[in-house]
Design an enzyme around this catalytic site. Structure first.
Site, PDB file in Angstrom:
ATOM      1  CE  LYS A  14      -3.918   0.122   2.249  1.00 52.95           C
ATOM      2  NZ  LYS A  14      -3.767  -1.321   2.938  1.00 52.95           N
ATOM      3  NE  ARG A  27      -5.126   4.124   3.993  1.00 51.82           N
ATOM      4  CZ  ARG A  27      -5.480   3.999   2.603  1.00 51.82           C
ATOM      5  NH1 ARG A  27      -4.786   5.250   2.233  1.00 51.82           N
ATOM      6  NH2 ARG A  27      -6.193   3.594   2.002  1.00 51.82           N
ATOM      7  N   GLY A  86      -8.509  -5.486   1.833  1.00 56.63           N
ATOM      8  CA  GLY A  86      -9.406  -5.815   3.335  1.00 56.63           C
ATOM      9  C   GLY A  86      -8.931  -6.888   4.079  1.00 56.63           C
ATOM     10  CB  THR A 122      -7.528   1.047   7.393  1.00 54.42           C
ATOM     11  OG1 THR A 122      -6.547   0.556   6.354  1.00 54.42           O
ATOM     12  CG2 THR A 122      -7.504   2.641   7.191  1.00 54.42           C
ATOM     13  CD  GLN A 133      -2.613   8.533   2.643  1.00 52.98           C
ATOM     14  OE1 GLN A 133      -3.212   7.445   3.147  1.00 52.98           O
ATOM     15  NE2 GLN A 133      -2.137   8.964   1.363  1.00 52.98           N
ATOM     16  CD  GLU A 158      -9.697   2.016  -0.780  1.00 49.35           C
ATOM     17  OE1 GLU A 158      -9.627   2.885   0.215  1.00 49.35           O
ATOM     18  OE2 GLU A 158      -9.859   1.072  -0.478  1.00 49.35           O
ATOM     19  CD  GLN A 165      -5.852   0.553  -0.624  1.00 43.78           C
ATOM     20  OE1 GLN A 165      -5.578   0.911   0.398  1.00 43.78           O
ATOM     21  NE2 GLN A 165      -6.558  -0.291  -1.285  1.00 43.78           N
ATOM     22  NE  ARG A 196      -7.183  -3.160  -3.676  1.00 45.46           N
ATOM     23  CZ  ARG A 196      -7.705  -2.695  -2.316  1.00 45.46           C
ATOM     24  NH1 ARG A 196      -6.915  -2.187  -1.596  1.00 45.46           N
ATOM     25  NH2 ARG A 196      -8.995  -2.715  -2.405  1.00 45.46           N
ATOM     26  CG  HIS A 200     -15.534 -36.913 -21.254  1.00 44.18           C
ATOM     27  ND1 HIS A 200     -15.067 -37.900 -21.748  1.00 44.18           N
ATOM     28  CD2 HIS A 200     -15.543 -36.915 -19.577  1.00 44.18           C
ATOM     29  CE1 HIS A 200     -14.820 -38.970 -20.620  1.00 44.18           C
ATOM     30  NE2 HIS A 200     -15.090 -38.258 -19.621  1.00 44.18           N
TER      31      HIS A 200
END
Length: 852
Positions: free
Chosen positions: A21, A97, A112, A116, A163, A274, A287, A289, A810
């Site tokens: 992160k 976080r 998740g 956080t 942050q 985010e 964020q 990722r 099959h």
């Protein structure tokens, strides 16, 4: 290493120190993208407090959490936390976080999994939040997630981001590719008033916006009944709201989408972000990722939108193929393309329409989708083998981007003519119509020819073995295809009988029960027969692993030892995921067969013995032929003749696969000798590593070198792809999965394709892997798909439900022969049905229901 870093000092290469992160936040900051300021407490601090933590054993998660929550925080670590917090401002609200080193990775998001804490105020509260972040590395869910992704617990550390909180008026998430349909560059935004936690946690139905190339394709207002707000003294609260309309303007949506496009451009891959909109109207990123659920795009085979069809899915092999397995299919497809006059200059390149993605094989069928003959043939062919794909194809024909391109049919007819001549299609069809005895003798001769081609002199050099492997793979399958005219004749006569009698094809399923000449049915009956002749005691008393050990040591009771050896001599070339020559065969790992024998010996119902079922099926088939013929009136004789030919040839449908797998197994054995030679040269660690090379690389390796790092990297990729939970059956070159565009069935009904008639009610048994699986008599088998390795389970199954496949796949063929009701092509059946749940399978209607 310093214990605290500023986000401006962090980049992707510092992941081991700051976690996923924080590394991504640092990357965004250095790229000039808007990110709230922050500091990172590095993994050095975590390792200090986690010193002495045992990362294995029972109750691991609980023990680790207790250790981290109770161990004293070293004074210098506490001082570093306090100093980092103070540097952001006086008692400034912050988000604390977790940032694990195994997090926000290209193949595993860990979204998740760690905690956080929002709107934390005051140094003591920050220190406690940091401690709780450390402990969250060991939540039960995080431990399970690491184990499911093959990540060693001992290798993971955790950093913590402090942050500055954004005083958000609106916040949410943004995907720079559609996570449901897979379409790239189609940006999906979820937004809701207040902090983004409401959206991320699923506490609210947010507004949704879909944007593509700056155009807003969709605006959907959510109810937004809950908002997460910061409290003045720290912490958050959930408050009821009554927000009408959309919480973002069109201009804000476009601005946010443009920001998302910048993020994706920086990383070069679609991102899950985010974001928050502060009170001054500025968008900030909190964020980013990778979107790990997107299927990787195949390499384009031409301009414009392309359509790719998964060979893996149609063959019931959802996992990846080894590099040598992929190389084998390139050669096989090159041989097939040559039949039509379109073979590549170097057969090792594969047919022009073949590509690889996700270590799986894909066919580019765009020319067929955009041509008139293709639009006629594709749905019909897919209906036989992959019914759900046939529906997808018909929807694709409506896409204006895939509009039909006028082309001369001359090229198609010329290619088909070459193919028909080379497999002697007219002559073989005529023989099948006139003389079943001669037609069946011809297929037997093809098998004998293939067996001769597979022989390799024991004195062959490694180079000669590689040459022979390439020759066999490119040249054998065209011979195998020579069986198909006879099979096609049988099914064409089946359709003719339907038309002459007026009986719909889906009401004639009993005609195909217990057909002869099916090598897979013969295999299963041979295994059952073996179960009736062996000493039962060890199979009833010992675990499968011990049975396998004794078999390898020659210590099973005499009849069992001889019988298993004879069975494997005839059928040991088969196995799970057998289309990949890189995976072991039953002859190498007999555990599955020994387990199946143990299961058979638990059966005490003589009426369900396969031999009894097969005989009953033959009687029912004769009765069905008589019923259909009776409906034909004056055409009864022709109908009876046609269905007689159908039954004579229908079982041969499994023969091409049987011969192909025999070919792959022979090549596998020969390449293992090459692998042993390369180990002697110091090129590889183990003979089996040769399957993680392709034929060109194996040839070059005969000159020496060290390919162990390459093999290790490919094994890692292979294992990662094995954990992929979803593989599309059809994929567009823009990433769209056409099947994901379909609306779900009404009222959650489970519907699929009728595969084998009859109705049965019984307990479900969800099986994802047949190895070691046990099915009680009468249980209904629920599985993703099947290949022949699954079919021993069919003998005790009361019914069958598959997520994949069509009426000619099959599993459907074998289910019909064993007389068990089956429905195939049921979306997400293994998730929507639970083991033990009582369900009803209607194999004629194609439905699966839960009785009230």
């Amino acid at each position: 290493m310093t214990m605290v870093l500023d986000l401006t000092e962090i980049h992707a290469e510092t992941l081991a120190d700051v976690g996923g992160k924080a590394a991504n936040l640092g990357e965004l900051t250095k790229a000039g993208l808007p990110v709230p300021p922050g500091r990172v407490l590095t993994t050095q601090a975590y390792r200090r407090i986690a010193h002495g933590l045992e990362t294995s054993g029972d109750d691991l998660a609980a023990r680790a959490r207790r250790h981290l929550l109770e161990a004293p925080v070293p004074p210098d670590v506490r001082d570093a936390i306090v100093a980092a917090y103070a540097s952001l401002g006086d008692d400034v609200p912050v988000a604390v976080r977790s940032s694990a080193t195994a997090e926000d990775l290209p193949f595993a998001s860990f979204a998740g999994q760690q905690d956080t804490f929002l709107n934390v105020v005051g140094e003591q509260a920050v220190v406690e939040a940091v401690r709780r972040c450390w402990a969250s590395l060991w939540t039960d869910r995080a431990v399970a997630y690491r184990e499911s992704n093959g990540i060693d617990h001992a290798s993971v550390s955790l950093a913590v981001v402090l942050q500055v909180m954004v005083d958000a008026s609106v916040a949410g998430v943004m995907f720079t590719a559609n996570p449901v349909t897979g379409r790239r560059r189609e940006i999906v935004i979820d937004a809701s008033p207040g902090l983004g936690e409401a959206v991320v946690s699923g506490a609210v139905n947010p507004d949704r916006f879909v944007v593509f190339d700056g155009r807003i394709l969709e605006r959907r207002a959510g109810d937004k009944r809950v908002a997460v707000r910061p409290l003045p003294a720290g912490g958050t609260e959930r408050v009821e709201t009554a927000v009408s309309g959309l919480c973002l303007t069109d201009g804000q949506v476009r601005e946010l989408a443009a920001l998302g496009a910048r993020v994706e451009e920086h990383y070069g891959a679609p991102q899950d972000t985010e974001w928050a909109l502060d009170r001054d109207g500025r968008f900030l990123l909190t964020q980013a990722r990778p979107i790990t659920t997107l299927y990787p795009l195949p390499e384009p085979k031409g301009p414009g939108l392309r359509v790719y069809f998964s060979l893996n899915v149609v063959q019931g092999v959802m996992g990846p193929l080894t590099p040598m397995g992929l190389a084998a299919f390139r050669l096989i497809t090159a041989g097939v393309a040559a039949l039509f006059g379109h073979g590549p200059a170097d057969p090792r390149d594969g047919a022009p329409f073949v590509t690889v993605s996700g270590e799986r094989l894909w066919f580019d069928i765009t020319p067929a989708v955009r041509s008139r003959p293709g639009r006629v043939l594709l749905p019909r062919l897919m209906t036989l083998g992959e019914a759900r794909t046939a529906t997808v194809m018909e929807r694709l024909f409506e896409d204006p981007r895939l509009a039909r391109v006028p082309v001369s049919s001359r090229g198609f007819l010329r290619g088909f003519g070459r193919f028909a001549g080379r497999v002697r299609l007219p002559a073989r069809v005529l023989t099948a119509l006139v003389s079943p005895r001669r037609a069946l003798a011809s297929t037997a001769r093809i098998g004998e020819q293939i067996d001769r081609r597979l022989r390799v002199p024991a004195s062959a050099t490694p180079a000669q073995r590689l040459d022979h492997a390439a020759w066999v793979l490119a040249g054998t399958f065209p011979r195998i295809l020579s069986i198909m005219p006879t099979v096609i004749t049988g099914y064409a006569l089946f359709a003719l009988a339907s038309r002459l009698s007026g009986v719909p094809v889906n009401e004639m399923g009993d005609v195909l029960r217990s057909v002869p000449h099916n090598p897979t049915t013969e295999m299963d009956l041979a295994l059952w027969d073996l179960a009736t002749r062996i000493e039962p005691e060890p199979f009833r008393e010992l675990p499968v692993a011990e049975l396998a050990r004794r078999y390898r040591e020659g210590r099973l009771p005499p009849a069992a030892q001889r019988g298993v050896a004879a069975f494997l001599d005839a059928y040991g070339h088969r196995g799970i995921a057998e289309i990949d020559l890189g995976v072991p065969r039953w002859s190498e790992e007999p555990d599955h067969i020994l387990g199946a024998l143990a299961n058979y010996l638990r059966m005490d119902d003589g009426d369900r013995a396969p031999s009894a079922l097969f005989a009953r099926g033959e009687r029912e088939a004769r009765a069905a032929v008589a019923r259909v013929a009776a409906r034909a009136g004056r055409r009864a004789t022709v109908v009876r003749w046609a269905l007689g030919r159908t039954r004579a040839y229908a079982g041969l449908r499994e023969l091409p696969k049987f011969q192909l797998v025999k070919t792959l197994a022979a090549v596998r054995r020969s390449l293992l000798v090459v692998g042993e030679h390369l180990v002697g040269l110091g090129v590889l660690d183990a003979p089996e590593d040769v399957y993680f090379l392709d034929l060109r690389e194996a040839r070059a390796a005969l000159g020496g070198g060290d390919l162990r790092p390459l093999v290790a990297a490919r094994r890692e990729t292979y294992e990662r792809e094995r954990r992929r939970r979803h593989v599309p059956r059809v994929l567009l070159s823009d990433g769209t999965e056409p099947e994901a565009l379909a609306a779900p069935a009404a009222d959650g009904a489970l519907t699929g394709t009728a595969a084998s008639p009859g109705e049965v009610t019984g307990p479900a048994r969800v099986v994802l892997d047949p190895v070691g699986a046990h099915l009680e008599p009468g249980e209904i088998l629920i599985c993703p798909s099947t290949d022949p390795g699954w079919t021993p389970l069919f003998l005790t199954a009361g019914g069958l439900v598959m997520e994949m496949g069509g009426a000619m796949s099959h599993g459907a063929v074998v289910a019909r022969e064993y007389g068990i009701p089956a429905v195939v092509g049921v979306p997400d059946a293994t998730h929507r049905i639970s083991t033990g749940q009582l369900i009803t399978v209607n194999g004629a209607a194609g439905t699966v229901t839960v009785p009230s």
